[in-house]
Design a protein around this motif. Structure first.
Motif, PDB file in Angstrom:
ATOM      1  N   ALA A 100      45.765  41.643  39.889  1.00 28.11           N
ATOM      2  CA  ALA A 100      44.519  41.879  40.029  1.00 28.11           C
ATOM      3  C   ALA A 100      43.492  40.962  38.959  1.00 28.11           C
ATOM      4  O   ALA A 100      44.385  40.811  37.881  1.00 28.11           O
ATOM      5  CB  ALA A 100      44.423  43.515  39.797  1.00 28.11           C
ATOM      6  N   ASN A 147      39.599  40.308  37.240  1.00 28.74           N
ATOM      7  CA  ASN A 147      38.493  40.777  36.547  1.00 28.74           C
ATOM      8  C   ASN A 147      37.237  40.081  36.576  1.00 28.74           C
ATOM      9  O   ASN A 147      36.092  40.062  36.758  1.00 28.74           O
ATOM     10  CB  ASN A 147      38.412  41.404  35.141  1.00 28.74           C
ATOM     11  CG  ASN A 147      39.626  42.278  34.943  1.00 28.74           C
ATOM     12  OD1 ASN A 147      40.798  41.682  34.518  1.00 28.74           O
ATOM     13  ND2 ASN A 147      39.527  43.490  35.551  1.00 28.74           N
ATOM     14  N   HIS A 148      37.602  38.622  36.443  1.00 29.03           N
ATOM     15  CA  HIS A 148      36.726  37.522  35.967  1.00 29.03           C
ATOM     16  C   HIS A 148      37.206  36.218  36.843  1.00 29.03           C
ATOM     17  O   HIS A 148      38.160  35.959  36.892  1.00 29.03           O
ATOM     18  CB  HIS A 148      36.917  37.285  34.604  1.00 29.03           C
ATOM     19  CG  HIS A 148      36.047  35.913  34.039  1.00 29.03           C
ATOM     20  ND1 HIS A 148      36.459  34.820  34.234  1.00 29.03           N
ATOM     21  CD2 HIS A 148      34.823  36.126  33.300  1.00 29.03           C
ATOM     22  CE1 HIS A 148      35.509  34.146  33.394  1.00 29.03           C
ATOM     23  NE2 HIS A 148      34.596  34.811  32.834  1.00 29.03           N
ATOM     24  N   HIS A 176      34.494  41.368  45.415  1.00 32.91           N
ATOM     25  CA  HIS A 176      35.362  42.631  45.031  1.00 32.91           C
ATOM     26  C   HIS A 176      34.420  43.444  43.992  1.00 32.91           C
ATOM     27  O   HIS A 176      34.140  42.804  43.038  1.00 32.91           O
ATOM     28  CB  HIS A 176      36.653  42.377  44.639  1.00 32.91           C
ATOM     29  CG  HIS A 176      37.505  43.784  44.690  1.00 32.91           C
ATOM     30  ND1 HIS A 176      37.518  44.480  43.592  1.00 32.91           N
ATOM     31  CD2 HIS A 176      38.305  44.134  45.737  1.00 32.91           C
ATOM     32  CE1 HIS A 176      38.317  45.469  43.965  1.00 32.91           C
ATOM     33  NE2 HIS A 176      38.847  45.372  45.080  1.00 32.91           N
ATOM     34  N   PRO A 177      34.341  44.748  44.379  1.00 26.89           N
ATOM     35  CA  PRO A 177      33.550  45.586  43.185  1.00 26.89           C
ATOM     36  C   PRO A 177      34.065  45.447  41.550  1.00 26.89           C
ATOM     37  O   PRO A 177      33.276  45.361  40.761  1.00 26.89           O
ATOM     38  CB  PRO A 177      33.702  46.817  43.509  1.00 26.89           C
ATOM     39  CG  PRO A 177      34.004  46.893  45.067  1.00 26.89           C
ATOM     40  CD  PRO A 177      34.806  45.540  45.308  1.00 26.89           C
ATOM     41  N   SER A 178      35.402  45.103  41.351  1.00 25.95           N
ATOM     42  CA  SER A 178      35.833  45.036  39.955  1.00 25.95           C
ATOM     43  C   SER A 178      35.785  43.702  39.345  1.00 25.95           C
ATOM     44  O   SER A 178      36.309  43.307  38.553  1.00 25.95           O
ATOM     45  CB  SER A 178      37.266  45.717  40.037  1.00 25.95           C
ATOM     46  OG  SER A 178      37.962  44.963  40.748  1.00 25.95           O
ATOM     47  N   VAL A 179      34.923  42.881  40.181  1.00 22.79           N
ATOM     48  CA  VAL A 179      35.225  41.236  39.700  1.00 22.79           C
ATOM     49  C   VAL A 179      33.707  40.944  39.519  1.00 22.79           C
ATOM     50  O   VAL A 179      32.820  41.096  40.220  1.00 22.79           O
ATOM     51  CB  VAL A 179      35.866  40.498  40.947  1.00 22.79           C
ATOM     52  CG1 VAL A 179      35.817  38.913  40.567  1.00 22.79           C
ATOM     53  CG2 VAL A 179      37.253  40.832  41.149  1.00 22.79           C
ATOM     54  N   ARG A 180      33.667  40.172  38.629  1.00 22.39           N
ATOM     55  CA  ARG A 180      32.326  39.281  38.366  1.00 22.39           C
ATOM     56  C   ARG A 180      32.646  37.861  38.552  1.00 22.39           C
ATOM     57  O   ARG A 180      33.747  37.334  37.897  1.00 22.39           O
ATOM     58  CB  ARG A 180      31.769  39.476  36.839  1.00 22.39           C
ATOM     59  CG  ARG A 180      32.792  39.190  35.652  1.00 22.39           C
ATOM     60  CD  ARG A 180      32.267  39.981  34.312  1.00 22.39           C
ATOM     61  NE  ARG A 180      32.970  39.435  33.254  1.00 22.39           N
ATOM     62  CZ  ARG A 180      34.019  39.985  32.944  1.00 22.39           C
ATOM     63  NH1 ARG A 180      34.535  40.974  33.473  1.00 22.39           N
ATOM     64  NH2 ARG A 180      34.536  39.533  31.702  1.00 22.39           N
ATOM     65  N   GLU A 240      41.704  41.507  30.106  1.00 23.41           N
ATOM     66  CA  GLU A 240      41.383  41.121  31.125  1.00 23.41           C
ATOM     67  C   GLU A 240      41.976  39.947  32.063  1.00 23.41           C
ATOM     68  O   GLU A 240      42.620  39.329  31.294  1.00 23.41           O
ATOM     69  CB  GLU A 240      39.876  40.810  31.249  1.00 23.41           C
ATOM     70  CG  GLU A 240      38.909  42.006  31.344  1.00 23.41           C
ATOM     71  CD  GLU A 240      37.376  41.703  31.587  1.00 23.41           C
ATOM     72  OE1 GLU A 240      36.698  42.499  32.091  1.00 23.41           O
ATOM     73  OE2 GLU A 240      36.878  40.794  30.988  1.00 23.41           O
ATOM     74  N   SER A 254      41.458  36.328  34.606  1.00 26.03           N
ATOM     75  CA  SER A 254      40.827  35.606  35.039  1.00 26.03           C
ATOM     76  C   SER A 254      41.150  34.486  35.869  1.00 26.03           C
ATOM     77  O   SER A 254      42.493  34.091  35.436  1.00 26.03           O
ATOM     78  CB  SER A 254      39.787  34.774  34.129  1.00 26.03           C
ATOM     79  OG  SER A 254      39.068  33.586  34.570  1.00 26.03           O
ATOM     80  N   GLY A 257      39.775  40.468  44.945  1.00 25.12           N
ATOM     81  CA  GLY A 257      39.655  41.202  43.877  1.00 25.12           C
ATOM     82  C   GLY A 257      41.387  41.117  43.146  1.00 25.12           C
ATOM     83  O   GLY A 257      41.756  41.588  42.356  1.00 25.12           O
ATOM     84  N   GLU A 258      41.983  40.110  43.763  1.00 25.86           N
ATOM     85  CA  GLU A 258      43.331  39.998  43.356  1.00 25.86           C
ATOM     86  C   GLU A 258      43.488  38.409  43.756  1.00 25.86           C
ATOM     87  O   GLU A 258      43.053  38.101  44.623  1.00 25.86           O
ATOM     88  CB  GLU A 258      44.218  40.984  43.812  1.00 25.86           C
ATOM     89  CG  GLU A 258      44.422  40.708  45.635  1.00 25.86           C
ATOM     90  CD  GLU A 258      45.618  41.890  45.991  1.00 25.86           C
ATOM     91  OE1 GLU A 258      45.340  43.056  45.276  1.00 25.86           O
ATOM     92  OE2 GLU A 258      46.089  41.553  47.047  1.00 25.86           O
TER      93      GLU A 258
END
Lengths: 179, 418
Positions: free
Chosen positions: B289, B291-292, B319-323, B373, B375, B409-410
């Protein structure tokens, strides 16, 4: 300069990172170069108490790719600030330059040296000839030392002193303007 | 005795034939310094009482590591940089909004040409090899270069790489390049210049050529460059005013080693923490998974890289959990990305564009990660702390893999998104 260091061996493995293992990562971006600051964090990524344990002329012996990573000088300045010597199986070229720039006596191409000694062994190393003696084991090995030009920079105390000398020489020759 | 391109360039500069292994003090055609070292070199020069540079017209300064000051202290540092530039009479100053990433825009502007020799405060100046220029990093000693005009180097040996074969679908030059530096290995690359040629070179675009010249120094290479071919000349022609001098090694040049390297890599490649040479097939890390995510840097911030990213992101959402941060490396690339509709694609999918320059890869000064996190990005390095905290995991991959992973997201194999 006395090129012969006699002291205890402090042995480390392969791939020690120049920023995260040899010193505090933030020092690179802060461009920290003060010896009195850097010596306190020498090898802090692998042994935070290291500066308290060592004595001048002790010798760090490490495996391959010592000081790998983005070639920041801070980790090598920290070792020089503790007046230690460095013997490694290999070192990436950016850090090789920085060892010279830091005025750090070192042997860079010592294949298999980590098998020649253990932490605590008494070593005698001549950094100008590349001869390493393990006084505890009674063994002796010979490695390639830095070139004459490179030893000259180390003997002056590193890049900063060499730069000052070059500026003075160029001023005397009239190649660059006087201050 | 034949010469490599590197020996030819340094022989021209030294005005005598030189060969690998010699220690020389070559005066570069250009010296480049980035925004985060200007105040430091000024301090080093002041300590020695130096008030004039060796040749201020040969110095190029770019505001790329932190183009947008993010706090008052940095705004003050930027102000100091401008004053230092004026003080020394430096003529080639590219402030925020004027150029972008200094390892790329001087090639776009036609300042960098085949056969040039550049010394730089920053390791990734090797990018100039994409147009056959020898760019050598000179990190700690750059004040000496600025004041005295040179610094000692040993003429490097050359590792010759003949590129063969063709890329498979969903595989990019980044995948091949980061695999290749591991295959060739540190012992070969250490203090060597990697010189590329071979039948597959004609199929590699400018962005890919920069990636090829960018990756090897992470494994200790001194520099990298590409021999001049027709594709390079075509790219340079509209940009360069004077004549272009093609650069090739002599047939009897002595190389440290020679490789034939096939572009037909079977699987996308990912550099896992904690080093750029910890390279594995994407299947080994798929499912982790994230995040960045970030697409940009001097390794992969070209227009071709942005097109690759857009080919995955078009019509999809992050994905909602990624910037996801996207940094066009230069002003020119940003303009082209706008003209081609790529920026619309990126904004619609939920990504954020940052100012032209290095992006987060410059030590995480913008858009860093938080402890814990993960990346995935196209940056140059993945040492702990490269994106701020040392307590985050950083994976390096191609723009296709990063874009697909940002959607999923992954970490994923991008080929199912094409």
């Amino acid at each position: 300069m006395d090129w012969i260091y006699t002291g205890r061996c402090w042995k480390f493995g392969d791939n020690l990172a120049v920023d995260a293992d040899l010193t505090k990562k933030e020092f690179a971006s802060q461009r920290e170069t003060r010896p009195e600051v850097l010596r306190e964090f020498c090898m802090c990524g692998v042994d935070p108490d290291f500066p308290k344990k060592v004595s001048p002329h002790d010798i760090i012996v490490a495996g391959r790719r010592f000081a790998q990573g983005n070639p920041h000088i801070q980790g090598l300045l920290g070792i020089a600030a503790l007046d230690l010597g460095l013997v490694v199986e290999s070192i990436p070229r950016g850090s090789y330059r920085n060892a010279i720039n830091a005025g750090l006596p070192f042997l860079a191409h010592c294949e298999g040296v980590t098998k020649e000694c253990e932490t605590g062994d008494e070593l005698r190393v001549d950094f100008s000839t590349g001869v390493l003696e393990n006084l505890t084991r009674g063994t002796r090995k010979s490695y390639e030392p830095p070139s004459k030009e490179q030893l000259d920079i180390i003997a002056l105390g590193g890049w900063k002193a060499m730069f000052a000398k070059r500026i003075a020489t160029m001023r005397a020759e009239g190649t660059i303007p006087a201050a | 005795m034949g010469q490599t391109i590197t020996e030819k360039i340094l022989s021209r500069v030294m005005k005598r034939p030189v060969k690998a292994g010699e220690t020389v003090y070559p005066v570069p055609d250009l010296m480049t310094v980035h925004d985060w070292y200007v105040v430091n070199f000024d301090k080093a020069l002041q300590e020695q009482g130096v008030t004039q540079l060796f040749d201020p017209t040969r110095v190029l300064i770019s505001t790329d590591h932190e183009p947008v000051a993010t706090n008052p202290a940095n705004a003050e540092r930027q102000k100091n940089v401008r004053e230092i530039v004026r003080k020394y009479g430096i003529t080639q100053f590219f402030d925020v909004g004027r150029g972008g990433l200094g390892h790329i825009f001087p090639m776009e502007m036609g300042t960098i040409t085949p056969g040039m020799f550049v010394l730089a405060y920053d390791t990734h100046v090797t990018n100039y090899g994409a147009v056959g220029c020898l760019g050598i990093p000179m990190v700690f000693e750059i004040p000496e270069v600025l004041a005295c005009g040179s610094c000692w180097i040993q003429v490097p040996e050359t590792v010759r790489v003949n590129l063969t074969g063709a890329l498979h679908k969903g595989i990019t030059i980044r995948d091949v390049s980061q695999r290749m530096i591991v295959d060739i290995g540190e012992d070969n690359l250490d203090y060597s210049v990697v010189e590329y040629g071979g039948p597959a070179l004609k199929d590699i675009d400018f962005g890919g050529r920069m990636t090829l010249c960018n990756n090897p120094l992470e494994m200790g290479a001194k520099s990298a460059l590409i021999e001049t071919d027709e594709r390079m000349i075509e790219w340079l022609k509209p940009r360069v005013k004077g004549p272009i001098q093609p650069q090739v090694s002599d047939l009897d040049a002595i190389f440290k080693s020679v490789y034939d390297y096939d572009l037909g890599c079977l699987e996308p490649q990912v550099a896992a923490p904690p080093r750029p040479d910890n390279v594995v097939g994407v299947s080994k890390v798929a499912g982790i998974a994230i995040n960045h995510a970030f697409i940009g840097s001097c390794a992969n911030g070209s227009i071709e890289d942005l097109r690759d990213a857009a080919s995955i992101l078009r019509g999809r959402k992050i994905h909602p959990s990624v910037r996801l941060f996207i940094t066009p490396a230069t002003q020119e690339i940003a303009v082209r990305a706008g003209n081609e509709g790529l920026i619309t694609t990126f904004m619609e999918c939920g990504a954020v564009m940052t100012a032209p320059g290095c992006g987060p890869c410059a030590g995480g000064r913008i858009a860093p990660v938080a402890p814990g996190e993960v990346s995935i990005n196209t940056g140059t390095r993945n040492d702990p702390g490269r994106l701020g905290t040392t307590k985050a995991d950083i994976y390096l991959a191609s723009p296709l893999t990063v874009a697909a992973s940002a959607v999923a997201g992954e970490i994923v194999d991008p080929r199912k998104y094409l």
